[in-house]
Design a protein around this motif. Structure first.
Motif, PDB file in Angstrom:
ATOM      1  N   ALA A 155       2.682   3.044  -6.319  1.00 37.54           N
ATOM      2  CA  ALA A 155       2.566   3.862  -5.107  1.00 37.54           C
ATOM      3  C   ALA A 155       2.539   5.342  -5.457  1.00 37.54           C
ATOM      4  O   ALA A 155       3.326   5.815  -6.275  1.00 37.54           O
ATOM      5  N   PRO A 160       4.726   4.623   1.339  1.00 38.85           N
ATOM      6  CA  PRO A 160       4.649   3.336   0.642  1.00 38.85           C
ATOM      7  C   PRO A 160       5.533   3.270  -0.601  1.00 38.85           C
ATOM      8  O   PRO A 160       6.045   2.204  -0.940  1.00 38.85           O
ATOM      9  N   GLU A 170       4.871  -2.370  -0.823  1.00 36.80           N
ATOM     10  CA  GLU A 170       4.394  -1.187  -0.112  1.00 36.80           C
ATOM     11  C   GLU A 170       4.107  -1.494   1.355  1.00 36.80           C
ATOM     12  O   GLU A 170       3.929  -0.588   2.164  1.00 36.80           O
TER      13      GLU A 170
END
Length: 487
Positions: A155, A160, A170
């Motif tokens: 991420a 997320p 996420e």
């Protein structure tokens, strides 16, 4: 019958549609009880572990997770790169970046100038662990922690990334780490929730990302496994005090009557969330006596309060949250999560990160020392870190005194202390630009699997059937428990 099986036995189409829109997961006093405790004795454990858990002898029985939301710069705190000074304001070599993606915040920059840290580092403790001058108090606990310099994630943006750190995905909707622990291991406390959350204030002027309840949510598990967020201002929990004219005996009588009505509803409709409601009301009653005692620091010694720093008696501060975390552990709470915001330093990093460190450094070190001197650290695992790292190149204007850093998921530093991990160990290594892991990468799923392992849980065996899958904190692909950092 295991709770997961019981839930599926009781839940029907009507309950599913109702919980999808009108569930009661938002109740502020989500407790973590497995059964109706009406009339239960004080000796009865009201929130036991699932049958068969822990899977093996745990190294730790409790978890304190200190999350530095926004992503602190590893280059300015823990990842010492003295050779960068000769590259000041030079372009980051293409061979280092190697075409890796960057955020839209710096993708339009004409240059990617290398920004060495302006802060001094020194070897600390007998281990010689390198730490920045920004964390002088953490320097004192170097021999008590394992520093992992090679944590990695996919991420690249905060929302997320934070969701991934706390839930292993996420995608929102999954249970948080604390919820998995409370679901699997229950609580040693009959009077406090198994999973408690603090969201302390942060220094004025800091660049703070929002905190979302999904970071302590139970996701598709029952809402009774939600983390209970204690407020930093006013009463720790809304309506913790009885209104004028109502005493504890009156409240008990009212609750008993309400429980009878809820029991009738449970028998009639079979909605498992009704059982959660009964448990929540019971825990709320118990918390009316346990929480005021918890937050009363008058019994703490002057020496202890001074160790946590000048803000320890100011409600809602990180220092206050840290000492309350210790008091929670003493009272049997399974998981305490402290989320401190303001670490998103895209510009003016030297000033902003200094303020952040002044806020958390002393209380964090004090928590480790306090747990250790009380004999609690050996069965309490403490985790410190953010959701990703920071780039070696500067975002925006670069001078020797001022720079900013963008998001960097390829590597960052986290440390662990206490139950089950080696003390005074530095694990993993990055390249000369703190841009790529070159030794012992630790994916976040590996880290979470290691946390579960310390708590006596085989991550492959702790699952919950949802949407046709055996859902796990650590995802589908088996992660790697980082055995090398364990005692």
């Amino acid at each position: 019958m295991q709770p997961a099986l019981e839930y599926h036995r009781l839940a029907n189409r009507r309950q599913f549609l109702n919980s999808a829109g009108l569930g009661i997961g938002g109740l502020a006093l989500s407790s973590l009880l497995q059964s109706n405790v009406q009339g239960a004795s004080e000796q009865q454990q009201v929130h036991p572990a699932l049958p068969g858990l822990p899977h093996f002898a745990p190294r730790a029985k409790h978890l304190v997770y200190l999350h530095t939301n926004g992503a602190p710069s590893q280059l300015d705190l823990f990842d010492y790169k003295p050779g960068l000074h000769k590259y000041f304001d030079q372009e980051l070599p293409d061979s280092v970046r190697n075409g890796q993606r960057i955020t839209t915040m710096t993708s339009g920059q004409a240059r990617f100038p290398v920004a060495p840290s302006r802060f001094n580092f020194k070897p600390c403790g007998k281990s010689g662990m390198m730490m920045s001058e920004l964390v002088p108090y953490m320097q004192e606990i170097a021999d008590d922690i394992t520093m992992i310099k090679s944590v990695t994630t996919e991420a690249i943006n905060h929302d997320p990334a934070c969701t991934f750190v706390m839930t292993g995905s996420e995608i929102p909707g999954k249970p948080s780490l604390g919820s998995w622990l409370s679901y699997g291991l229950g609580s040693e406390s009959n009077d406090l929730p198994a999973f408690v959350v603090f969201t302390p204030t942060f220094p004025a002027g800091s660049q703070a990302q929002a905190l979302f309840t999904r970071m302590w949510s139970s996701g598709f598990l029952s809402s009774k496994y939600d983390g209970v967020a204690l407020r930093g201002a006013g009463d720790p929990v809304l309506y913790i005090k009885n209104p004028p004219g109502v005493n504890s005996s009156d409240r008990r009588t009212m609750l008993d009557a309400l429980n009878k009505l809820n029991e009738q509803t449970l028998q009639r409709f079979g909605d498992p969330e009704t059982q959660t409601r009964i448990s929540q009301y019971e825990m709320a009653f118990r918390m009316q006596s346990s929480v005021p005692d918890l937050v009363d620091l008058s019994g703490e010694t002057k020496q202890t309060l001074e160790m946590y720093g000048p803000n320890v008696e100011k409600k809602g501060t990180f220092a206050s949250s840290a000492i309350l975390a210790r008091r929670m552990i003493e009272r049997g709470v399974r998981c305490v999560q402290v989320l401190h915001r303001g670490w998103d330093q895209h510009n003016n990093l030297p000033k902003l990160i200094k303020n952040q460190c002044m806020d958390v450094d002393q209380p964090t070190a004090a928590l480790i020392k306090d747990l250790k001197q009380r004999g609690l650290l050996e069965d309490t695992l403490v985790v410190f870190g953010g959701e990703f790292g920071r780039t070696v190149y500067s975002q925006g204007t670069l001078t020797k005194e001022n720079y900013g850093r963008d998001h960097h998921p390829r590597n960052f530093c986290m440390w662990m202390a206490g139950g089950g991990v080696k003390a005074g160990l530095t694990y993993g290594e990055t390249d000369d630009f703190s841009y790529n892991v070159v030794e012992n990468p630790v994916h976040l799923n590996d880290l979470n699997a290691t946390i579960l392992h310390c708590m006596g849980i085989d991550d492959r065996r702790l699952s919950f059937k949802f949407q046709g899958l055996d859902q796990r904190l650590t995802g589908v692909e088996p992660p790697k428990v980082v055995i090398d950092i364990l005692t």
